[in-house]
Design an enzyme around this catalytic site. Sequence first.
Site, PDB file in Angstrom:
ATOM      1  N   GLY A  62      -7.939  -4.085   6.955  1.00  0.00           N
ATOM      2  CA  GLY A  62      -7.096  -2.950   7.656  1.00  0.00           C
ATOM      3  C   GLY A  62      -7.877  -2.666   9.054  1.00  0.00           C
ATOM      4  O   GLY A  62      -7.473  -1.919   9.741  1.00  0.00           O
ATOM      5  N   LYS A 118       0.895  -1.169   0.006  1.00  0.00           N
ATOM      6  CA  LYS A 118      -0.125   0.181  -0.051  1.00  0.00           C
ATOM      7  C   LYS A 118       0.951   1.275   0.114  1.00  0.00           C
ATOM      8  O   LYS A 118       1.728   1.434  -0.909  1.00  0.00           O
ATOM      9  CB  LYS A 118      -0.868   0.107   1.061  1.00  0.00           C
ATOM     10  CG  LYS A 118      -1.817  -1.433   1.152  1.00  0.00           C
ATOM     11  CD  LYS A 118      -2.818  -1.354   2.289  1.00  0.00           C
ATOM     12  CE  LYS A 118      -3.749  -2.662   2.119  1.00  0.00           C
ATOM     13  NZ  LYS A 118      -4.967  -2.542   2.845  1.00  0.00           N
ATOM     14  N   GLU A 171     -11.853 -10.066  -0.478  1.00  0.00           N
ATOM     15  CA  GLU A 171     -11.594  -9.155   0.501  1.00  0.00           C
ATOM     16  C   GLU A 171     -12.731  -8.498   0.951  1.00  0.00           C
ATOM     17  O   GLU A 171     -13.292  -7.362   0.299  1.00  0.00           O
ATOM     18  CB  GLU A 171     -10.756  -8.244   0.033  1.00  0.00           C
ATOM     19  CG  GLU A 171      -9.287  -9.027  -0.533  1.00  0.00           C
ATOM     20  CD  GLU A 171      -7.951  -7.972  -0.353  1.00  0.00           C
ATOM     21  OE1 GLU A 171      -7.181  -8.280   0.387  1.00  0.00           O
ATOM     22  OE2 GLU A 171      -8.057  -7.092  -1.071  1.00  0.00           O
ATOM     23  N   HIS A 215      -8.928  -3.373  -5.982  1.00  0.00           N
ATOM     24  CA  HIS A 215      -8.892  -3.188  -4.570  1.00  0.00           C
ATOM     25  C   HIS A 215     -10.007  -2.298  -3.886  1.00  0.00           C
ATOM     26  O   HIS A 215     -10.231  -1.101  -4.374  1.00  0.00           O
ATOM     27  CB  HIS A 215      -7.475  -2.796  -4.172  1.00  0.00           C
ATOM     28  CG  HIS A 215      -7.132  -2.978  -2.855  1.00  0.00           C
ATOM     29  ND1 HIS A 215      -7.398  -2.049  -1.895  1.00  0.00           N
ATOM     30  CD2 HIS A 215      -6.538  -4.061  -2.120  1.00  0.00           C
ATOM     31  CE1 HIS A 215      -7.217  -2.665  -0.532  1.00  0.00           C
ATOM     32  NE2 HIS A 215      -6.724  -3.682  -0.852  1.00  0.00           N
TER      33      HIS A 215
END
Length: 233
Positions: free
Chosen positions: A163, A8, A157, A88
């Site tokens: 996160g 990232k 995901e 993403h």
Amino acid sequence: MIIAGNLKTNHTRASTKDYIEILNKFMYVNSIKDKVYIFPPFTAIDNFITNVKVGIQNAYPTESGSFTGEIGFSQIEEFKIDTILIGHSERRHILGESNELIQEKFNFFKEKNFIIFYCIGEPLEIRKQGLDAVLEYIDNQLIGIDLNYENLIIAYEPVWAIGTGVSASVKEIKETHLALKEKFSKPLLYGGSVKPSSVKEILEIDEVDGVLIGTASWKIEDFNKILEISKEI
Ligand code: PGA
């Protein structure tokens, strides 16, 4: 098994170089046979001599042109990179990428024969409605995506697990992967708060072909620990 690390907006050019050197050596010494991919930030991309496959986190679907702040195929090609993350959740939800732009990226890099890690996953309000709602949401993310593309890897995901430190449960991952595997026969990774402490139970799920790791990949010690654990599975 496929183990991928998404750095990232972390690491510098110098620290990425060290990271990849340490990782490469670790893989050699420990005879790691997994397919390992690392996605560093743009500024750290280089012609690394390594067994680790290096990919990019994003790119604009163009050879070159006027797209201020973006990079296109000619900037990537210089580094002989052939792997990209598309769709993403941070690009979808923070950077506001539409399904249309994501499809355009997919088709552009498919034409270039790239290995595409295509990310899908639902937000929390959808998960709360149950598996059928999740699958319907994901169907929408798969529109216009060639699920037979030979270099396609899909990463499930859930947005609410990314996160946050809270991974989806083994039951949620298993039932979602089972249902997704009815739609396509591509490697299917799980991503979302995978840690050294949780990776074993996740990789042991039959329908999981690997993991895409954010936070726990940023420290090389954690990432190496994950590789060590995956070796035993
Ligand atoms: P995380 O990120 O491991 O920090 O949840 C996963 C990802 O964004 O791919």
